[in-house]
Design an enzyme around this catalytic site. Structure first.
Site, mmCIF file in Angstrom:
data_model
loop_
_atom_site.group_PDB
_atom_site.id
_atom_site.type_symbol
_atom_site.label_atom_id
_atom_site.label_comp_id
_atom_site.label_asym_id
_atom_site.label_seq_id
_atom_site.Cartn_x
_atom_site.Cartn_y
_atom_site.Cartn_z
ATOM 1 N N THR A 14 -2.744 8.156 -1.005
ATOM 2 C CA THR A 14 -3.314 9.266 0.146
ATOM 3 C C THR A 14 -2.142 10.402 -0.269
ATOM 4 O OG1 THR A 14 -4.220 7.711 1.672
ATOM 5 C CG2 THR A 14 -3.114 9.733 2.295
ATOM 6 N N ASP B 109 -0.738 1.649 1.341
ATOM 7 C CA ASP B 109 -1.594 0.314 1.822
ATOM 8 C C ASP B 109 -0.757 -0.982 1.102
ATOM 9 O OD1 ASP B 109 -3.313 1.368 3.305
ATOM 10 O OD2 ASP B 109 -5.041 1.294 2.237
HETATM 11 C C1 SIN Z 1 -2.775 5.679 1.771
HETATM 12 O O1 SIN Z 1 -1.923 5.996 0.758
HETATM 13 O O2 SIN Z 1 -2.245 5.658 3.049
HETATM 14 C C2 SIN Z 1 -3.743 4.702 1.814
HETATM 15 C C3 SIN Z 1 -4.456 4.872 0.285
HETATM 16 C C4 SIN Z 1 -3.583 3.916 -0.696
HETATM 17 O O3 SIN Z 1 -2.865 2.897 -0.348
HETATM 18 O O4 SIN Z 1 -3.914 4.204 -1.988
#
Ligand code: SIN
Length: 348
Positions: free
Chosen positions: A30, A111
């Site tokens: 993200t 994640d």
């Molecule tokens: C995030 O980074 O918060 C969710 C997406 C991911 O883990 O790549």
């Protein structure tokens, strides 16, 4: 892999040539996410913005370090695969042995960040700080958290106090030990906690303060596997069936981590299935689904004593990474719960 030398800056104290050299390895997440709607922090595409753009959005970096960056991957970390861990380990090894590199920052999705963090913690000698960072909001968001997290991570990676602390994780101004940290919320910016022991320290502007050191920082350095054994996680809950355990054993699983209740308590129905699995040569490790605390080692007379291994204070996802690495290095550990227990005790 694109390599980027940072452009000339705004305000800096030291001439650029005297700033520490920090390498940023970007993997997606993200922090590299984008949305057409800046007011949305939930509807966006992760892993789209290149590392060059992420760095350019933080001019203050130019006062902290000479940055070199590699776009190692561009993935949503829910889709993490072992081959990315192998590449990342190789890049960390390469850069951490360059004589003038002060530290390494890895940008990652939130994640599965805690899994990559413990993988690197267990496999890398870390002669220089290795710092993972991420963001809960995409880069296009109002009040995006990625830019400050990236700046803080570079500050920590460049800081002499960060040396010898193992792999670190920096988000939301807090510095966590890789082995302790976990994502504990779906959406807020303070989603990361070290539930059993708390963070190691904090970052506030130029101040990097590390109040404690993880004593387990470098007890276990395991090789990066060439072949990855099949290791899965199951959970203990009200009236569990044994169908999943039996199917996994039949499919050739080499290790099972149980997300057990409380202090490693496993439902009696599942104990029977797991004992059969252990008899078939599968390593069984008990972790806790509570999210914090230490799983005690029961006496041998206990129904699970001497057969199942305690994950100590590693949560099920981290315990799985250690079990993967341990069984890859020595498949015979599946038949030697005492030796496997010693490994978990040393690493946990
Ligand atoms: C995030 O980074 O918060 C969710 C997406 C991911 O883990 O790549």
């Amino acid at each position: 892999m694109a390599r980027v030398q940072s452009a000339d800056p705004g305000s800096r104290v030291l001439p650029m040539s005297q700033l520490p050299r920090v390498v940023v390895l970007a993997t997606g997440g993200t922090i590299a996410g984008a949305s057409a709607n800046p007011a949305s922090s939930a509807r966006y595409q992760a892993a789209t913005v290149p590392v060059t753009t992420l760095l350019a959005a933080v001019p203050a970096l130019q006062a902290v370090a000479r940055i070199e960056a590699e776009q190692v991957a561009q993935v949503d970390s829910k889709d993490l695969v072992y081959s990315l861990w192998s590449v990342l380990a190789a890049r960390v090894q390469h850069w951490s042995t360059q004589p003038d590199v002060a530290g390494i920052v890895i940008t990652h999705g939130t994640d599965t960040l805690e899994e990559t963090a413990i993988f690197l913690h267990l496999t890398q000698a870390c002669p220089v700080p290795v710092v993972l960072t991420a963001a809960m909001r995409p880069s296009t968001s109002l009040s995006a958290d990625g830019p400050l997290n990236l700046l803080d991570a570079v500050r920590v990676a460049a800081h002499p106090e960060a040396r010898g602390k193992g792999v670190l994780v920096v988000l939301n101004q807090q510095i966590h030990a890789a082995r302790d940290v976990a994502k504990a919320h779906t959406s807020v910016v303070d989603a990361f906690v070290s539930p059993s022991y708390g963070p190691l320290g904090f970052v506030q502007d130029e101040l990097v303060h590390i109040a404690r050191a993880p004593v387990q920082a470098r007890k276990a350095v395991l090789p990066v596997p060439q072949q990855w054994p099949d290791v899965e996680i199951i959970a203990s809950y009200a009236q569990p069936g044994r169908v999943a355990v039996d199917a996994m054993v039949a499919a050739g699983v080499r290790g099972l981590v149980v997300a057990a209740a409380g202090n490693g308590s496993v439902h009696e129905a599942l104990i029977a299935a797991l004992k059969d699995a252990a008899s078939a040569g599968v390593a069984v490790v008990r972790s806790s689904r509570t999210g914090a605390g230490h799983v005690a080692i029961p006496p041998v007379a206990d129904p699970v004593g001497g057969v199942f291994v305690s994950a100590a204070d590693l949560n099920p996802y981290k315990a799985r990474v250690l079990l993967l690495l341990a069984l890859a290095q020595d498949p015979g550990l599946a038949l030697a719960p005492d030796r496997l227990q010693a490994l978990f005790a040393a690493a946990g």
